[in-house]
Design an enzyme around this catalytic site. Structure first.
Site, short mmCIF file in Angstrom:
data_model
loop_
_atom_site.label_atom_id
_atom_site.label_comp_id
_atom_site.label_asym_id
_atom_site.label_seq_id
_atom_site.Cartn_x
_atom_site.Cartn_y
_atom_site.Cartn_z
N ARG A 1 32.14 57.44 40.78
CA ARG A 1 33.58 57.53 40.55
C ARG A 1 33.89 58.92 39.99
O ARG A 1 33.14 59.42 39.14
CB ARG A 1 34.06 56.46 39.57
CG ARG A 1 34.20 55.06 40.16
CD ARG A 1 35.37 54.93 41.14
NE ARG A 1 35.51 53.60 41.70
CZ ARG A 1 35.00 53.19 42.87
NH1 ARG A 1 34.30 54.02 43.62
NH2 ARG A 1 35.20 51.96 43.30
N GLU B 1 42.01 61.49 42.64
CA GLU B 1 42.06 61.40 44.11
C GLU B 1 43.48 61.17 44.61
O GLU B 1 44.20 60.38 44.00
CB GLU B 1 41.17 60.24 44.58
CG GLU B 1 39.72 60.51 44.34
CD GLU B 1 38.83 59.34 44.75
OE1 GLU B 1 39.28 58.41 45.42
OE2 GLU B 1 37.64 59.40 44.39
N HIS C 1 35.82 60.23 49.73
CA HIS C 1 35.53 58.87 49.22
C HIS C 1 35.14 57.94 50.38
O HIS C 1 35.80 56.93 50.64
CB HIS C 1 36.75 58.31 48.45
CG HIS C 1 36.38 57.16 47.55
ND1 HIS C 1 37.03 56.89 46.38
CD2 HIS C 1 35.43 56.19 47.68
CE1 HIS C 1 36.50 55.81 45.81
NE2 HIS C 1 35.52 55.37 46.59
P1 NAP Z 1 25.41 48.28 39.73
O1 NAP Z 1 24.41 47.57 40.59
O2 NAP Z 1 26.20 47.50 38.74
O3 NAP Z 1 24.64 49.48 38.99
C1 NAP Z 1 25.20 50.25 37.99
C2 NAP Z 1 24.10 50.74 37.07
O4 NAP Z 1 24.67 51.59 36.08
C3 NAP Z 1 23.39 49.60 36.33
O5 NAP Z 1 22.01 49.86 36.33
C4 NAP Z 1 23.98 49.70 34.93
O6 NAP Z 1 23.12 49.23 33.91
C5 NAP Z 1 24.19 51.18 34.79
N1 NAP Z 1 25.13 51.48 33.72
C6 NAP Z 1 26.26 50.81 33.37
N2 NAP Z 1 26.84 51.41 32.31
C7 NAP Z 1 26.07 52.45 31.97
C8 NAP Z 1 26.13 53.42 30.95
N3 NAP Z 1 27.14 53.43 30.07
N4 NAP Z 1 25.15 54.34 30.88
C9 NAP Z 1 24.13 54.32 31.75
N5 NAP Z 1 24.00 53.42 32.75
C10 NAP Z 1 24.96 52.49 32.85
O7 NAP Z 1 26.48 49.03 40.62
P2 NAP Z 1 26.31 49.60 42.11
O8 NAP Z 1 26.65 48.54 43.09
O9 NAP Z 1 25.00 50.31 42.21
O10 NAP Z 1 27.53 50.65 42.16
C11 NAP Z 1 27.61 51.73 41.24
C12 NAP Z 1 28.97 52.37 41.33
O11 NAP Z 1 29.07 53.11 42.55
C13 NAP Z 1 30.15 51.38 41.42
O12 NAP Z 1 30.58 50.97 40.13
C14 NAP Z 1 31.22 52.14 42.16
O13 NAP Z 1 32.14 52.70 41.26
C15 NAP Z 1 30.45 53.25 42.87
N6 NAP Z 1 30.58 53.15 44.35
C16 NAP Z 1 31.19 54.16 45.03
C17 NAP Z 1 31.29 54.10 46.41
C18 NAP Z 1 31.95 55.19 47.20
O14 NAP Z 1 32.65 54.91 48.17
N7 NAP Z 1 31.73 56.46 46.87
C19 NAP Z 1 30.75 53.02 47.12
C20 NAP Z 1 30.12 52.02 46.39
C21 NAP Z 1 30.04 52.08 45.00
P3 NAP Z 1 22.91 47.66 33.59
O15 NAP Z 1 21.72 47.29 34.44
O16 NAP Z 1 22.67 47.59 32.14
O17 NAP Z 1 24.18 46.95 34.01
#
Ligand code: NAP
Length: 325
Positions: free
Chosen positions: A238, A267, A285
């Protein structure tokens, strides 16, 4: 009577047809942006909302719509949803995890390689007819194979990026809120390190954290100053996770080598100077932007919505403390 649902952004026609079998739908298939005021007007009398990441579903929106039962985001990120307020108001909220992991990990890798080899700048140069001859010391990038990658946020997408890094013979470091199990670390040959170590030692730093208040400007001037001058930063998470002005300054001064950016602080606006830098690759994005994945996301949001409005537990409920009635 069928429950009424507002769909704020274009979704796949198949998913929309399925939603219409269960609900009376007011959908914005023309995809003209729905302003906060229009959102409030069109939400009147609706018990379901299928939203996009640009719709801000705040406490005020929920308070003005006590009939609302469920909000289904067509995205895995849910920084646009106030989950705590929704729980207080008894409104279910859902997202679309899992179906976009590989697609987003692929785009991350496209940006890593494009930024490392300066593909955007090279492409622009060739198209503009400015490439006059081959030279040994022209268009020089950074090697990626066998280098060190630092993954911030080791969740679904972070691990997808790590899996691909193994094929590039890379050393994998990660920093995350919680440490993965030994089995997962072994599976991805990944080492858990603190954020500073990751920034100092990585040739590629890639961000896969959710946007929370505590992850806002997770990368700023201080963090950029810790990175290697040869390093590459990639953000497909993000926009506000990176201080975009600090990034422009670091790229301009050669403080880091290059960046690949898919998401922005405001954005679709860009920080002043970002677009004119030669050492940045910019995408609009499109992390989850493939035909198959957007279809899966639309279907998942619709499945969540139908479940929530027919007395079942939505499969991707974000506020699981809610009793589903
Ligand atoms: P996820 O499986 O929930 O993984 C997020 C990771 O970040 C988890 O390991 C989490 O730790 C960690 N985290 C949370 N808060 C943190 C902090 N304060 N400091 C360090 N690490 C932290 O999510 P995901 O599905 O991989 O997606 C990640 C993000 O990618 C989404 O939230 C979204 O905003 C973004 N995204 C963007 C696009 C795009 O179009 N560009 C597409 C998809 C996703 P825990 O294991 O403790 O929860």
């Amino acid at each position: 009577m069928k429950p009424r649902v507002l769909v704020t952004r274009e979704i796949s026609p198949e998913a929309l047809t399925r939603l219409k079998q269960h609900c009376t739908v007011d959908s914005n298939q023309q995809d003209a942006p729905v302003s906060p005021r229009q959102l409030l007007l069109r939400l009147k009398g609706k018990s379901g909302l299928v939203s996009g990441p640009t719709d801000q579903i705040t406490e005020a929106v929920l308070a003005k719509n006590p009939q609302l039962k469920i909000v289904c985001n067509v995205a895995v990120g849910y920084n646009n949803l106030d989950i705590a307020a929704a729980t207080k108001h008894g409104v279910m909220m859902t997202n679309t995890p899992g179906v976009l992991d590989d697609t987003t990990a692929d785009l991350t890798w496209a940006l890593i390689l494009s930024a490392a080899r300066g593909l955007s700048n090279a492409d622009r140069t060739v198209r503009a007819g400015r490439w006059k001859r081959w030279r040994v010391m022209d268009f020089l990038g950074q090697d990626v194979y066998g280098k060190t990658i630092g993954i911030c946020g080791f969740g679904r997408i972070g691990r997808g990026v790590a899996r691909r890094a193994m094929g590039f013979g890379m050393k994998v470091l990660y920093a995350s809120r919680s440490r993965a199990t030994g089995a997962i670390e072994q599976e991805f040959r990944a080492s858990y390190v603190d954020k500073q170590t990751l920034l100092r030692e990585s040739d590629v730093v890639t961000l896969h954290l959710p946007l929370f208040p505590e992850t806002r400007h997770y990368i700023g001037a201080k963090e950029l100053s810790l990175m290697k001058p040869s390093a590459i930063l990639v953000n497909t998470a993000r926009g506000p996770i990176v201080d975009e002005r600090a990034l422009v300054s670091a790229l301009r001064r050669g403080r880091i080598f290059a960046a690949g950016i898919d998401v922005y602080e405001k954005e679709p606006a860009l920080a002043p100077g970002l677009a004119s830098l030669p050492n940045v690759v910019l995408t609009p994005h499109i992390g989850s932007g493939t035909i198959e994945t957007r279809l899966k996301m639309s279907n998942m949001a619709v499945t969540n919505c139908i479940a929530g409005l027919t007395g079942q537990r939505p499969p991707n409920l974000l506020n699981p403390v809610l009793e589903v009635s």
